[in-house]
Design a protein around this motif. Structure first.
Motif, short mmCIF file in Angstrom:
data_model
loop_
_atom_site.label_atom_id
_atom_site.label_comp_id
_atom_site.label_asym_id
_atom_site.label_seq_id
_atom_site.Cartn_x
_atom_site.Cartn_y
_atom_site.Cartn_z
N ASP A 108 0.93 -1.16 -0.26
CA ASP A 108 -0.25 -0.14 -0.02
C ASP A 108 0.96 1.09 -0.08
O ASP A 108 1.35 1.72 1.02
N SER A 109 1.29 1.85 -1.18
CA SER A 109 1.49 3.33 -0.82
C SER A 109 1.39 4.40 -0.21
O SER A 109 2.11 5.20 -0.22
N GLY A 110 0.62 3.87 -0.21
CA GLY A 110 -0.76 5.12 0.62
C GLY A 110 -0.09 5.79 1.24
O GLY A 110 0.01 7.00 2.00
N LEU A 111 0.55 4.69 2.08
CA LEU A 111 0.67 4.69 3.97
C LEU A 111 1.80 5.37 3.89
O LEU A 111 2.40 6.05 4.51
N ARG A 113 2.71 7.85 1.47
CA ARG A 113 2.31 9.44 1.89
C ARG A 113 1.63 10.21 2.72
O ARG A 113 1.87 11.05 2.99
N TYR A 114 1.16 8.76 4.07
CA TYR A 114 0.68 9.93 4.95
C TYR A 114 1.70 9.01 6.32
O TYR A 114 1.92 9.18 7.38
N GLY A 115 3.27 9.42 5.46
CA GLY A 115 4.54 9.48 7.02
C GLY A 115 4.91 7.69 7.47
O GLY A 115 5.97 7.76 7.98
N LEU A 116 4.25 6.51 7.05
CA LEU A 116 4.36 5.08 7.37
C LEU A 116 5.59 4.41 6.26
O LEU A 116 4.79 4.32 5.40
N ASN A 117 6.85 4.53 6.48
CA ASN A 117 7.82 3.54 5.62
C ASN A 117 8.48 2.60 6.03
O ASN A 117 8.96 2.60 6.96
N ILE A 118 7.45 1.73 5.44
CA ILE A 118 7.57 0.49 5.43
C ILE A 118 9.02 -0.42 5.13
O ILE A 118 8.98 -0.28 3.77
N VAL A 119 10.74 -0.42 6.61
CA VAL A 119 11.52 -0.71 5.39
C VAL A 119 12.14 -2.59 5.47
O VAL A 119 13.17 -2.47 4.64
N ALA A 120 11.42 -2.39 5.76
CA ALA A 120 11.23 -4.36 6.04
C ALA A 120 10.41 -5.31 6.77
O ALA A 120 9.69 -4.64 7.19
N GLY A 121 10.26 -6.15 5.95
CA GLY A 121 9.34 -7.45 6.62
C GLY A 121 10.00 -8.23 7.54
O GLY A 121 11.03 -8.88 7.37
N ILE A 122 9.33 -9.50 8.34
CA ILE A 122 9.51 -10.68 8.90
C ILE A 122 8.45 -11.44 8.86
O ILE A 122 7.47 -11.39 8.93
N ASP A 123 9.31 -12.73 8.23
CA ASP A 123 7.85 -13.64 8.42
C ASP A 123 8.53 -15.39 9.05
O ASP A 123 10.15 -14.92 8.75
N ILE A 124 8.02 -16.18 9.46
CA ILE A 124 8.76 -17.53 9.57
C ILE A 124 8.96 -18.42 8.11
O ILE A 124 8.66 -19.78 8.10
N ASN A 125 8.08 -18.56 7.23
CA ASN A 125 7.49 -18.95 6.23
C ASN A 125 9.58 -19.04 4.95
O ASN A 125 9.38 -17.93 4.59
N PRO A 126 9.76 -19.93 4.80
CA PRO A 126 10.63 -20.39 4.32
C PRO A 126 10.75 -19.54 2.49
O PRO A 126 11.03 -19.30 2.23
#
Length: 221
Positions: A108-111, A113-126
């Motif tokens: 969601d690129s809209g986030l 534009r409202y200042g939320l910059n997701i820079v990394a993701g974490i998961d346990i699924n290989p």
């Protein structure tokens, strides 16, 4: 209010007021795009179905005043609200859980534009670890604490199965995040000094279903 709006920052604004401010901001953005220069509380009230006195009170918490018989300057008020809400500042965030919901939030690129910059993701699924979503790399859980420190991450977003929510919240808090956006129905607990915002899709569904059944008592389930 002068063309250059000044906001007095208070330590704590009433939560209902904070929830309404983005409504005002979104409406002001549409007005600016339509080249509207001034707007009154009456017109805002008609558009958003909020009492005009409530709008004036909400804005007065921030030290914003309109001009008599003219109202608020749209550009200045929009800019002031964006600044107060933090939408013009980048807040680095980490997505805990890159399944269907987590992946949708990352995409969601809209986030941003409202200042939320997701820079990394974490998961346990290989099968997901090592891949990228919308340019954001997905890492294993063992990398979470390091990434939070290395990437100056202050917000953790939780979109994991409910049984893992508290453990993930503990990991985030211990690694130094300052706020957690919780998308699970679990009521997580963290140490003092960490802000928690809960957004349970299931809770909203429950409210909607209840209202539907109340308004339509003969509707087949």
């Amino acid at each position: 209010m002068s063309d250059k709006t000044t906001i007095r920052h208070y330590d704590l604004l009433p939560e209902p007021t904070l929830r309404r401010l983005p409504w005002y901001l979104a409406y002001l953005s549409t007005l600016r795009n339509a080249s509207v220069e001034y707007i009154s509380t009456t017109r805002i009230a008609e558009a958003l179905d909020v009492d005009p006195s409530q709008i004036a009170k909400d804005l007065s918490f921030l030290g914003i005043r309109g001009k008599t018989r003219i109202g608020y300057q749209v550009d200045a008020l929009e800019s002031a609200l964006r600044d107060y809400l933090g939408f013009d500042r980048h807040h680095n965030a980490i997505m805990m859980g890159a399944g269907s919901l987590g992946a949708a939030l990352i995409s969601d690129s809209g986030l941003n534009r409202y200042g939320l910059n997701i820079v990394a993701g974490i998961d346990i699924n290989p099968d997901i670890i090592g891949s990228s979503i919308n340019g954001v790399k997905i890492y294993g859980i063992d990398d979470a604490s390091r990434l939070i420190k290395d990437l100056n991450i202050i917000i953790g977003i939780i979109a994991v199965p409910v049984e893992s929510a508290q453990e993930v919240a503990d990991t985030l808090a211990n690694a130094g995040v300052k706020a957690i956006w919780n998308f699970t129905p679990s009521r997580i607990r963290v140490k003092e000094g960490v802000v928690i915002s809960n957004t349970s899709i299931y809770s909203h569904l429950a409210v909607m279903y209840n209202r539907l059944s109340t308004l339509n008592p003969t509707q087949e389930q």
